[in-house]
Design an enzyme around this catalytic site. Structure first.
Site: not given
Ligand code: ZLM
Ligand code: ZN
Ligand code: CA
Length: 395
Positions: A155, A190, A192, A280
């Site tokens: 990303h 992946d 995503h 994932d």
């Molecule tokens: N919020 N903590 C995949 C990247 C996925 C953006 C909505 C964050 C999380 C997630 C971080 C604990 C790859 C979004 C989500 C909640 C804005 C995403 C910290 C849980 C946590 O518990 C958590 C301190 C966190 C982040 C869930 N973020 C789930 N999904 C995605 C990004 C990366 O696998 O593709 C490659 C390595 N972000 O949905 C928001 C819009 C932030």
């Molecule tokens: Zn991913």
């Molecule tokens: Ca993919």
């Protein structure tokens, strides 16, 4: 042809840097770099280190990252420290403008995808250095398959961080491969959408990007519909997207993956392949909602491997860390062309695999699977739409 040469051995080189194992995104963050160490410990316990050439390399340099990334972004990334951007000196604002957020106090990381953490810059240099060294081993012809499970950060953008990714090691590795190979295929399993890699090569007909991903219901990042074939110009139709719904299993996934990838190979005729093996997409992932087994996931690796092209295997997502380690250990065996037993050897870390009964190929109870929202018709429709896009690719 894909059915030939499967049992042929490959020269495999493998990058693992213990310096990545202690990197911590912050308390409670779902991205845990230590999962790569767990995978490495399994690979070692299965006795596979002797079957591969271990890639040793210095971390990447800022100049190497500047081959893709914006200099201003790199300067900022290099300077960020957990306590250096909370104040009102403007550093915090500059970081936020680049997608990175300072996190206050312990466990204060609620909802921050890209926090500032200790040794962030060093971490980026190391995982990127691994992918670059792996690409060079393929480019020089010293390896047939090169592995970096700590890479695959699909990303990251030229000028900013996104979705847990800060530096796009995949783009850097593909740019290195382009110095040696006429056409490079990028495949992304992946869960995503591989948006950062697609965006970086959208204007080029020397790189084809193919991503399979969960799509719909606001799932991150939201891009990658089947109609997304890239921008107008020479690179149009060199981006292929295969969106699926919650709950897809091995059989349906492969009713898409195999015919689509076989056709991609025919029409694009790549000279090298990069496969991002984000774990994932496995059943039971903390973020992904698909139902792939470790065997179904690995089938993607063996299918791509069967085309006998220089192959770069990278990690990516994967948030149930015992599953991730099992998956990448098994895929290391697939790369080598070795059968390994399902029973996880005793190796001092086997306690992490207790809830999968010490089996590499873990089984989940139905109640831990997601209800399949795909239908035979929806799968056929996506495959036909993808094939239709492929028929328009003229090189
Ligand atoms: N919020 N903590 C995949 C990247 C996925 C953006 C909505 C964050 C999380 C997630 C971080 C604990 C790859 C979004 C989500 C909640 C804005 C995403 C910290 C849980 C946590 O518990 C958590 C301190 C966190 C982040 C869930 N973020 C789930 N999904 C995605 C990004 C990366 O696998 O593709 C490659 C390595 N972000 O949905 C928001 C819009 C932030
Ligand atoms: Zn991913
Ligand atoms: Ca993919």
């Amino acid at each position: 042809s894909p059915s030939c040469g499967d049992d042929k051995k490959r020269r495999v080189c493998y990058y693992y840097d213990p310096g990545i194992s202690t990197v911590d995104y912050g308390e409670g963050h779902v991205m845990v770099p230590h999962r790569v160490t767990m995978a490495h410990n399994l690979v070692a316990a299965y006795g596979m280190l002797g079957d591969m050439h271990r890639l040793r390399t210095a971390p990447a340099t800022a100049a190497e990252l500047a081959d893709f990334h914006d200099e201003g972004y790199l300067a900022l990334l290099q300077d960020l420290t957990p306590d250096g951007c909370g104040g009102d000196d403007g550093v915090g604002d500059m970081a936020r403008a680049r997608g990175i957020y300072a996190v206050e106090g312990k466990g204060g990381g609620r909802g921050v995808d890209n926090p500032v953490f200790d040794r962030l810059w060093d971490y980026c240099l190391r995982y990127s250095g691994g992918s670059l060294a792996a690409a060079r081993a393929l480019g020089s012809g010293t390896a047939d398959i090169a592995i970096n499970w700590s890479g695959g950060m699909h990303h990251a953008c030229r000028g900013g961080a996104r979705g847990f990714c800060y530096v796009n090691d995949i783009v850097l590795a593909i740019r290195e491969l382009l110095a040696h190979f006429r056409r490079v295929l990028y495949v992304d399993i992946d869960v995503h959408h591989g948006d950062g890699v697609q965006a970086a090569f959208e204007a080029s007909n020397r790189v084809m990007t193919v991503s399979f991903h969960q799509h719909g219901g606001g799932f991150f990042p939201g891009s990658g519909a089947v109609a997304d074939v890239g921008k107008k110009g020479p690179g149009r139709y060199c981006a292929l997207n295969v969106p699926v719904s919650v709950g897809i299993g091995d059989e349906e996934y492969h009713r898409l993956f195999e015919p689509i990838m076989a056709r991609v190979m025919e029409v694009f005729q790549p000279e090298a392949v990069v496969l991002q093996c984000g774990a994932d997409s496995l059943a039971g992932d903390r973020l992904g909602e698909l139902n792939l087994t470790t065997r179904g996931h690995a089938q993607c690796v063996s299918f791509i491997r069967s085309f006998n092209l220089p192959l770069l295997l990278l990690g990516g997502g994967g948030y149930t860390i015992n599953h991730v380690a099992s998956c990448w250990c098994n895929e290391t065996a697939v790369a080598i062309g070795k059968e390994i037993p399902n029973d996880i050897p005793k190796h001092g870390f086997d306690v992490f695999y207790k809830n999968q009964e010490y089996k590499l190929h873990y089984k989940l109870e139905t109640k831990h699977l997601h209800r399949n929202r795909n239908t035979a018709n929806s799968i056929d429709g996506i495959r036909m739409a993808a094939m239709e896009n492929l028929s328009k690719l003229k090189l």
